[in-house]
Design an enzyme around this catalytic site. Structure first.
Site, PDB file in Angstrom:
ATOM      1  CG  ASP A   1      -1.908   1.128   1.273  1.00 44.90           C
ATOM      2  OD1 ASP A   1      -2.600   1.479   0.452  1.00 44.90           O
ATOM      3  OD2 ASP A   1      -1.792   1.864   2.130  1.00 44.90           O
TER       4      ASP A   1
ATOM      5  CD  GLU B   1      -2.123   2.492  -3.578  1.00 43.47           C
ATOM      6  OE1 GLU B   1      -3.308   2.947  -3.786  1.00 43.47           O
ATOM      7  OE2 GLU B   1      -1.871   2.630  -2.383  1.00 43.47           O
TER       8      GLU B   1
END
Length: 613
Positions: free
Chosen positions: A324, A353
């Site tokens: 993330d 990400e």
């Protein structure tokens, strides 16, 4: 006798008061590539003790911080074969108490595990919203937020058992890998269902199940030759994390002092003209006020995060990470974190990400990037997410008035920049995920647009990712109704649901049209290597029709995307380089045979996938 009793009472009281409350990692493994282990020991005023270890374990160093409740013990496990050893805590030369530490044996060939790659299709779920397999764990007395399905942003009760119960559905759909948003404990008072504000990173949230349940999920998936991908968060924890409430060091998190929000301008990470303050507020700023920003430039923090990640891989037998907010991290720290994991597991895979809108800026973060090399930077991150293709997909299928920069040219221009990536096959391609508006909302429920998008994602280069529910036409607009609108419960995941979309009989005709098409495409892709690694050959779109080929030495697949609202005739002469000497093809959607001489009649707003033979 009274003196002896008093002494025993005092000794027991003293020992109980002085015992270690937490040990992290809770155990480790023998024969790891990295022989140095940092053991975090936590307990009230524990730092006042001297530390030693048994069994001739070599102590590399002992770190005591400004917080007397912590000791960081570094030991060298080179050549160690014992299954456990003791950590002794002494006061004035006498052992006050000891802590056992276990060293387990690794699985056979654990270091050589193979991660996800372009032969896979990744299915993304939010576990709280997928299926409730055990209603008894919907709420937990030790955690603040309780289950309430009537609240869009509340906990709904989905869990690990619900995932296990529906692995057959995922497998039948054609997916081979599962990316679940985080499952670790999140003790926020509200909105804890997304679990990105973690309160204990060595513990599965009890409302999802147990650590053993998570390990069982991986085992059940491996029986089906499927892969489990953990959503890992390096950038921040939740404000309710037990260590945040009693920081080991002031600089364990970024402080200003206290809270300051990120400016979210990730371009400051490599802007040669940036100001120091803009860079600081991007990298050190908190993602939101409830998520304190971790300081990866602190060696204790970096080692803690690295070992935690490796611990989960080894413990649960994982096949990959999705990281993330990767590009918000201290870029040198996250590079070291990534390299340490890949050194331990050279065939593993990690996708980061990097939510940016420029291929060069995304490429910067991939391992061996030619863009990163300009600044002598290497993230060692094998895979990144193709957000520029996502941007194109959300626009171009709604653009039927093709022009210089509208319509299918957006797909072509995206792939033009593939030369910027170090490993173009190892990037994640997708139409939507848990942070974007539902793709079927963007297409206003037009199944033909969905078919065009799904065909592109499934047949172009890279690793396809599908967001749960898109395959049955689920819609949702977070801009109007909040994140809960794009993270709905999957129909049939709860015992009292009126309808189940997990079965053909339970789905509506509308849902089955989406599902059957998705299943057809993904299962075809699963069995055809040319769509995993084949060379991409593309043609400039004409008349809003985009044509490309995937080719290897033994196979050729031709893909045609007609983005027009009416039928079109396609002259094939222009595509002779891709067609070569082939005279016929099989339409893999209908199974019919097609002659490749002359023209093809294309249905309005539709894809065509041809296996040349």
């Amino acid at each position: 006798m009274k003196k002896i009793i008093v002494f025993l009472v005092l000794f027991i009281s003293f020992s109980a008061f002085s015992q270690v409350e937490k040990v992290e990692p809770p155990f480790w493994w023998k024969d790891m590539q990295q022989s140095s282990l940092q053991i975090m020991l936590y307990g009230k005023d524990i730092a006042k003790y001297d530390v030693s270890v048994s069994d001739n374990i070599v102590i590399e160093g002992i770190t005591k911080t400004e917080n007397p409740n912590y000791i960081f013990l570094n030991v060298d496990l080179t050549g160690v074969h014992t299954s456990n050893f003791k950590i002794n805590f002494s006061n004035k030369g006498k052992v006050a108490f000891s802590q056992n530490y276990e060293l387990k044996s690794r699985r056979a060939n654990s270091a050589l595990r193979k991660g996800f790659d372009s032969s896979d299709v990744m299915y993304l779920i939010m576990p709280d919203r997928f299926a409730n397999g055990n209603s008894e764990n919907d709420s937990n007395s030790t955690l603040q937020e309780k289950a309430d399905r009537s609240i869009a942003g509340g906990r709904h009760g989905g869990d690990i058992q619900g995932i296990i119960d529906h692995l057959d559905y995922i497998e039948d759909l054609g997916a081979t890998a599962l990316w679940s948003t985080p499952l670790l404990e999140d003790n926020d008072k509200t909105y804890s269902y997304h679990t990105y504000a973690q309160s204990d990173v060595y513990k599965i949230d009890p409302r999802y199940g147990s650590n053993e349940d998570y390990k069982r999920l991986a085992a059940e998936m491996h029986k089906k030759d499927m892969k489990l991908i953990m959503d890992y968060v390096t950038n921040h924890w939740g404000a309710e994390h037990w260590m945040i409430k009693d920081l080991p060091t002031y600089d364990w998190i970024h402080q200003f002092p206290g809270y300051a929000n990120s400016n979210y301008r990730m371009t400051t990470q490599y802007d040669t003209n940036k100001s120091d303050i803009d860079w600081k507020y991007c990298v050190d700023g908190w993602f939101v006020s409830s998520m304190p920003d971790l300081n990866q430039s602190n060696p204790l923090v970096l080692k803690y995060l690295t070992q935690n990640a490796i611990w989960w891989i080894e413990y649960a037998d994982l096949d990959g990470f999705r990281v993330d907010t990767y590009s918000y991290n201290d870029k040198d720290g996250i590079s070291k974190w990534t390299k340490a994991i890949m050194d331990e597991y050279p065939n593993f895979n990690i996708v980061g990400e990097v939510w940016m809108h420029d291929q060069a800026q995304i490429s910067y973060w991939q391992k061996d990037s030619p863009i990163g090399a300009i600044q002598s930077y290497n993230s060692y991150l094998p895979s990144v997410m193709d957000f520029t293709l996502h941007d194109a997909i959300t626009a171009m299928f709604n653009e039927e008035d093709a022009s210089w920069d509208r319509g299918m040219i957006k797909a072509y221009e995206n792939f033009v920049n593939d030369f910027l990536y170090a490993d173009i096959d190892n990037i994640l391609v997708f139409a939507g995920n848990h942070d974007t508006n539902r793709i079927n909302e963007i297409y206003d429920g037009d199944v033909n647009k969905y078919k065009l998008a799904t065909t592109l994602v499934a047949t172009t280069r890279g690793i396809p990712q599908l967001y749960y529910g898109d395959e049955i036409g689920m819609r949702g607009n977070k801009d109007k109704f909040g994140d809960g609108a794009i993270r709905q419960d999957f129909p049939g995941g709860w015992n009292n649901d009126e309808q189940s979309a997990f079965t053909e009989e339970g789905r509506t005709d509308f849902q089955n049209e989406y599902h059957s098409f998705t299943k057809k495409i993904l299962n075809y892709r699963k069995e055809n290597e040319v769509l995993h690694k084949g060379k991409l050959l593309q043609y400039l779109p004409e008349d809003n029709i985009y044509v490309y080929f995937r080719r290897n030495e033994s196979s050729t697949v031709m893909v045609i995307l007609n983005n027009n609202p009416e039928e079109k005739d396609l002259e094939l002469t222009r595509f002779s380089q891709g067609i070569g000497s082939f005279k016929a093809a099989k339409n893999i959607i209908t199974g019919s045979e097609i002659n490749l001489d002359g023209k093809l009649k294309l249905e309005a707003k539709s894809p065509l996938i041809l296996e040349l033979n």
